[in-house]
Design a protein around this motif. Structure first.
Motif, mmCIF file in Angstrom:
data_model
loop_
_atom_site.group_PDB
_atom_site.id
_atom_site.type_symbol
_atom_site.label_atom_id
_atom_site.label_comp_id
_atom_site.label_asym_id
_atom_site.label_seq_id
_atom_site.Cartn_x
_atom_site.Cartn_y
_atom_site.Cartn_z
ATOM 1 N N LYS A 107 1.945 118.536 6.817
ATOM 2 C CA LYS A 107 2.302 118.494 8.482
ATOM 3 C C LYS A 107 1.435 119.154 9.636
ATOM 4 N N HIS A 108 1.330 120.576 9.368
ATOM 5 C CA HIS A 108 0.404 121.355 10.189
ATOM 6 C C HIS A 108 -1.306 121.450 10.234
ATOM 7 N N ASP A 109 -1.285 120.548 8.548
ATOM 8 C CA ASP A 109 -2.972 120.431 9.287
ATOM 9 C C ASP A 109 -3.684 119.469 9.504
ATOM 10 N N GLN A 111 -1.855 117.530 12.048
ATOM 11 C CA GLN A 111 -1.632 117.317 13.967
ATOM 12 C C GLN A 111 -2.288 118.811 14.032
ATOM 13 N N ARG A 112 -2.221 119.785 13.248
ATOM 14 C CA ARG A 112 -3.624 121.086 13.633
ATOM 15 C C ARG A 112 -5.329 120.020 14.194
ATOM 16 N N LYS A 113 -5.613 119.002 13.527
ATOM 17 C CA LYS A 113 -6.670 118.593 13.100
ATOM 18 C C LYS A 113 -7.255 117.626 14.783
ATOM 19 N N ARG A 365 -4.393 130.762 11.743
ATOM 20 C CA ARG A 365 -5.423 131.335 12.766
ATOM 21 C C ARG A 365 -6.054 130.524 14.288
ATOM 22 N N CYS A 366 -5.773 131.144 15.104
ATOM 23 C CA CYS A 366 -5.438 130.588 16.724
ATOM 24 C C CYS A 366 -6.675 129.716 16.678
ATOM 25 N N VAL A 367 -6.727 128.832 17.366
ATOM 26 C CA VAL A 367 -7.269 127.401 17.120
ATOM 27 C C VAL A 367 -8.238 128.156 17.847
#
Ligand code: HEM
Length: 416
Positions: A107-109, A111-113, A365-367
């Motif tokens: 899920k993290h990956d 939504q981060r994308k 790591r910070c976007v």
């Protein structure tokens, strides 16, 4: 000048027994004594267990390399909101909001994308001239020969304008973004207006309503280059439950606000307290990008991130057990004598200045790290182009928080 350990008067950090150490006490951050506690932990008990605190039992990880071990082992050290998320304090279940910083893969990956294009190099290049003209406008409006507070006049003003641009948020309402950011991160025991989780949740419902309206409008339009439109058009974020949508909005507001704001305030304070470094910068403006990394290390705007162990793990000779709460103190790792040369000095020409922990490491790591650096680079280029010197006109005040390492007030005067 550093005082040799043996010459220093003994402080509470020297005399308190280690088993009584609770470095998550927000007062230690507000009175700026926290480093003396971290220094002792790094020396004597780098992976330290606090059995009793307001936040329950937790491990403190204080050395650079051990923090890296936690960061890269994300299969063992979870960020999942249902396990407690990313802060030492466990929010009561009913006040927890899922968001991708408090999620594990996949899920993290996904939504981060969805939001990463906001900081693509082409987008940053596109934003540069706007950031510069706003910075020039704010600096040109500052009073001369008069005491004013750098925090609201420069740091808050610039970061709020930037945030409004990232969301394409109605500019006249931009102060709401600052308010919601402060609401999200407020420590309920700090004596401020947000003194309960209920009040926080109630305020954030206004944030939800405002952003939901923007979201619906953007979903009906073709995709655009702002964060709300990105959330509205990406399959990973277009149909989130209401509180998860709010969670991600809160993440993006806080991510882009408190952090950059406090680098702007902390950087000015560091230069005021180290006039030789400001002089170096004036003489060699090409050092500005390096100085920006040093400012971000020096301030470390986020003091910690927390994880929860989902399996047993050996760290620094200690046995972390499944279910344990593990706190990575970036503020301490950034002062680790074994990993950073002369860590207690602020040096604009430091070698390998970008190897700090302030942006975290690994999958979370910070976007926004390149955007934050861009804003700070422009700020310092424009300061150097205008002001020979600025004077500190009173003591700084610090935030009551173990999470946001913040400066709430910095009185200054520009001679002229
Ligand atoms: C994540 C610090 C600026 C958006 C993080 C993390 C830290 C951090 C420590 C967590 C890293 C980890 O767990 O390993 C900072 C600092 C900044 C800054 C010190 C400024 C000097 C920004 C800006 C934005 C932003 C300008 C907005 C565009 C985010 C987001 C995440 C994040 C969305 C979550 C990333 C993830 O979970 O994958 N930041 N940040 N940050 N930051 Fe920043």
């Amino acid at each position: 000048m550093q005082t040799a350990t043996s010459d220093r008067p003994r402080s509470a950090a020297d005399t308190t027994p280690l088993d009584k150490f609770d470095v998550a006490d927000p007062r230690l951050f507000q009175d700026d004594t926290i480093e003396s506690y971290f220094a002792r932990l790094r020396r004597e008990d780098p992976v330290h267990y606090c059995a009793e605190s307001r936040f329950g039992p937790y491990w403190s990880v204080t050395k650079y390399k051990d923090i890296m071990s936690v960061e890269i082992n994300h299969k063992v050290f979870s960020s999942d909101v249902m396990l407690g998320g990313i802060t030492v304090r466990d929010l009561p279940m009913e006040h927890r909001r899922p968001m991708f910083i408090q999620a594990d893969p996949p899920k993290h990956d996904e939504q981060r994308k969805a939001v990463s294009p906001i900081v693509a190099p082409t987008n940053l290049a596109r934003m540069e001239s706007l950031i510069r003209s706003r910075t020039q406008e704010v600096l040109d409006s500052l009073p001369r020969n008069e005491v004013f507070d750098w925090v609201p006049k420069v740091s808050i003003e610039l970061t709020t304008r930037m945030l409004a641009t990232l969301f394409d948020f109605p500019f006249e309402d931009r102060h709401l973004l600052t308010w919601w950011s402060d609401v999200t991160t407020a420590d309920v025991t700090a004596g401020g207006p947000i003194d309960s989780d209920e009040k926080r949740s109630a305020e954030l419902m206004h944030c939800y309503a405002y952003f939901k309206r923007l979201f619906d409008e953007r979903q009906a339009l073709p995709p655009r280059n702002d964060l709300v439109s990105m959330l509205a058009h990406n399959p990973a974020t277009a149909n989130l439950p209401p509180m998860e949508f709010l969670g991600n909005v809160m993440l993006l507001i806080v991510g882009g606000n408190d952090t950059t704001r406090n680098s702007m305030s902390g950087g000015m304070l560091a230069m005021l307290q180290n006039p030789g470094e400001w002089k170096k910068l004036r003489e060699s403006p090409s050092l500005v990008p390096n100085a920006v990394s040093e400012i971000i290390r020096w301030q470390t705007p986020i003091s910690h991130m927390r994880r929860t162990a989902v399996a047993d793990f050996e760290l620094g000779g200690k046995s972390i057990r499944k279910g344990d709460k593990v706190v990575m103190w970036y503020l301490s790792g950034n002062r680790d004598e074994d990993s950073i040369e002369r860590p207690h000095e602020f040096l604009v020409d430091r070698r390998n200045a970008r190897q700090h922990l302030s942006f975290g490491f690994g999958i979370h790591r910070c976007v926004g790290n390149r955007l934050a650096e861009l804003q700070l680079r422009i700020l310092w280029e424009e300061i150097l182009a205008r002001f020979e010197t600025i004077e500190q006109a009173g003591p700084e005040k610090r935030l009551f928080s173990n999470f946001v390492h913040g400066i709430t007030s910095l009185p200054v005067r520009i001679p002229g």
